[in-house]
Design an enzyme around this catalytic site. Structure first.
Site, short mmCIF file in Angstrom:
data_model
loop_
_atom_site.label_atom_id
_atom_site.label_comp_id
_atom_site.label_asym_id
_atom_site.label_seq_id
_atom_site.Cartn_x
_atom_site.Cartn_y
_atom_site.Cartn_z
N GLY A 130 34.53 -7.29 -44.45
CA GLY A 130 34.79 -7.56 -43.02
C GLY A 130 33.70 -8.70 -42.54
CG ASP A 131 29.67 -10.02 -41.32
OD1 ASP A 131 29.45 -11.08 -41.53
OD2 ASP A 131 29.21 -9.25 -40.47
CG ASP A 132 28.33 -13.59 -43.66
OD1 ASP A 132 29.09 -14.42 -43.18
OD2 ASP A 132 27.14 -13.62 -42.78
#
Ligand SMILES: *[C@@H]1O[C@H](CO)[C@@H](O)[C@H](O)[C@H]1NC(C)=O
Ligand SMILES: *[C@@H]1O[C@H](CO)[C@@H](O)[C@H](O)[C@H]1NC(C)=O
Ligand SMILES: *[C@@H]1O[C@H](CO)[C@@H](O)[C@H](O)[C@H]1NC(C)=O
Ligand SMILES: *[C@@H]1O[C@H](CO)[C@@H](O)[C@H](O)[C@H]1NC(C)=O
Ligand SMILES: *[C@@H]1O[C@H](CO)[C@@H](O)[C@H](O)[C@H]1NC(C)=O
Ligand SMILES: *[C@@H]1O[C@H](CO)[C@@H](O)[C@H](O)[C@H]1NC(C)=O
Ligand SMILES: *[C@@H]1O[C@H](CO)[C@@H](O)[C@H](O)[C@H]1NC(C)=O
Length: 472
Positions: free
Chosen positions: A253-255
């Protein structure tokens, strides 16, 4: 016994089998045998089950982990120790690792993060951040922690470490967390680290966080988190040197990989860069973030990052540099070579006004220097915006170089595929035609963009093949 039979005998012993009458072979329950590479092999091996561990998914095993590792720490100077995690679901709170130590997970072993926040004791914020990332003040420990260690291996036959992060994500969304979430693995002030052949699931926040550490190999790791889980970055080397990330698959859900080095005035005064980082054969999916991010916390500087053979799928952006006035520091000598991207919002982004400050004490005149950024041999398809490249008015990003970049725009793409402000650079063989700030030049000689020098690997330990067996 002739040679063949002796050999068979040895193999069976290795497999932990009991040989009866030379014919009947019984392999004992709970026995094990495996091998892996490590900076050094271990003299002592114990199983978590020998320390009262119960792998039923409900018994909290924090004490068993702590006792087993405390026991093994007695051997750190005399050959090192290894903790074996057999098949089962081993619920635990945070625990600390020790020197010359291996944590090995059987393929059916799952370490589960406790759902009781009290099992993740509070620790001081990172000095280069000044405060927690979610909230000021102390932060929760990570599930697996290491402080000031040498020679640590976290590996297995693709066993699983599951943070069961949903409870943390809910509290984060409801804004009822008073302290910053922990990670799955955080190793601080450590060196000679291997994290390999494991699957990491559902971290409360970032997954793997080596910080103030060096000589790190992360290999054959799968990291999975729901696409809408908050801040579940895959691998975040933070003020680290000589890091190799290879053959990893990350969905989050992120980098996917975010290279960092501290936050505003705290990171500037701590002053420890992330440097000499190789990322190879990484496959990532990140619909809301980047496959490779540099920053946004980069106040100690980021330099010499080599990314090769990277695959981005269904993601927001391929490579993103994020910083802000107040960060100080630098991002320089970044080389990306051979990357493919499909179904992307942006292929490349640079954001000079990311904001996100720890407090109001930052110096707005502390401007980051972003320079010598090379992107070569890149093919991207179904992209909405080729590049959104925004530097800083009084600190333009410079010496940006793009060569052999072919971007096929999405049917419903923006009218102008590139949008650039406060950057300078050169381009050659880039389609669609780049913004005018990336001045088109003919190629002369072989390499249009600078390529990295041979990486000095003298800091890398030579690795040994270690084999173990037991018939407990
Ligand atoms: C780790 O995974 C790689 C790739 O699947 C495999 O070649 C290697 O043997 C594995 N190592 C161990 C110790 O299982
Ligand atoms: C791990 O070690 C650190 C530093 O000694 C200590 O502050 C922390 O309480 C320990 N954490 C656990 C879970 O034992
Ligand atoms: C680890 O090393 C750092 C820096 O050398 C020191 O400040 C810290 O007290 C040490 N922590 C532990 C738990 O030994
Ligand atoms: C390891 O397990 C994960 C999760 O089950 C799976 O997706 C991955 O393919 C496995 N890797 C290997 C090398 O078996
Ligand atoms: C292009 O990518 C978008 C997401 O960015 C996706 O919704 C769409 O289905 C893709 N189109 C094709 C033709 O693959
Ligand atoms: C351009 O990049 C593609 C994809 O990496 C590669 O196949 C091709 O050989 C490159 N062309 C040149 C002239 O280097
Ligand atoms: C570039 O982006 C800015 C907003 O960031 C927008 O105002 C401007 O119109 C864009 N320019 C082009 C040519 O698309």
């Amino acid at each position: 016994m002739d040679f063949k039979r002796t050999h068979l005998f040895q193999v069976l012993l290795l497999l932990g089998c009991l040989i009866v009458l030379g014919v009947k072979v019984e392999c004992q329950k709970g026995s094990w045998s495996f091998s892996y590479v490590a900076p050094s092999c271990r003299a002592q091996s114990v199983s978590i089950a020998e320390f009262g561990g119960v792998g039923d998914g409900t018994t909290v095993n924090t004490e068993a982990f702590r006792k087993a590792i405390e026991h093994l720490s007695e051997f750190s100077e005399t050959g090192g120790g290894q903790l074996y995690i057999p098949p089962g679901r081993w619920l635990t709170g945070s625990f600390n690792l020790t020197d010359h130590f291996t944590l090995y997970l059987h393929k059916e072993a799952v370490i589960l993060g406790s759902q009781d926040l009290e099992d993740w004791p509070l620790i001081p914020p990172l000095p280069s951040y000044g405060m927690g990332r979610d909230a000021p003040g102390p932060r929760y420990s990570s599930l697996i922690n290491g402080y000031n260690l040498t020679d640590v291996v976290i590996t297995g036959d693709n066993g699983t470490i599951d943070g069961q992060g949903a409870i943390w994500w809910q509290k984060f969304h409801k804004k009822i967390l008073k302290n910053t979430r922990g990670y799955l693995v955080e190793l601080m002030y450590s060196k000679d680290i291997i994290i390999s052949n494991l699957t990491f699931l559902n971290s409360p926040a970032w997954n793997l966080h080596p910080v103030y550490s060096s000589n790190i190999l992360i290999q054959y790791v799968t990291i999975l988190a729901p696409l809408d889980s908050p801040n579940t970055d895959g691998i975040d080397p933070d003020s680290c040197s000589y890091v190799r990330i290879e053959d990893c698959y990350v969905v989050s859900g992120d980098d996917i990989v975010a290279i960092k080095s501290g936050w505003d005035e705290y990171g500037i005064s701590f002053g420890m860069p992330s440097q000499h980082i190789v990322i190879r054969r990484l496959v990532g999916i990140s619909p809301t973030s980047a496959i490779i991010a540099l920053g946004s916390e980069m106040s100690g500087g980021i330099q010499d990052v080599r990314a090769e053979d990277i695959q981005a799928i269904n993601s927001e952006t391929g490579i993103r540099i994020k910083t802000s006035p107040g960060r100080g520091g630098f991002v320089k000598d970044i080389f990306v070579n051979r990357m493919t991207m499909v179904n992307m919002k942006w292929a490349f982004t640079m954001t000079g006004s990311y904001g996100s400050h720890p407090d109001n004490k930052y110096d707005p005149n502390a401007l980051p220097a972003v320079e010598r950024i090379s992107y070569s041999n890149i093919v991207a398809t179904n992209v909405s915006v080729a590049g959104k490249l925004d530097g800083i008015a009084n600190a333009p990003f410079k010496d940006i170089c793009l060569t052999n970049v072919t971007i096929t725009m999405a049917a419903k793409s923006k009218k102008y595929p590139w949008n650039c402000t406060y950057i300078h650079g050169l381009s050659n063989a880039v389609y669609p035609q780049p913004c005018s700030l990336l001045e088109e030049r003919p190629a002369e000689g072989d390499a249009f963009c600078p390529s990295p020098q041979e990486l000095d690997t003298t800091e890398e330990n030579s690795l040994q093949h270690c084999s173990y067996s037991s018939s407990h």
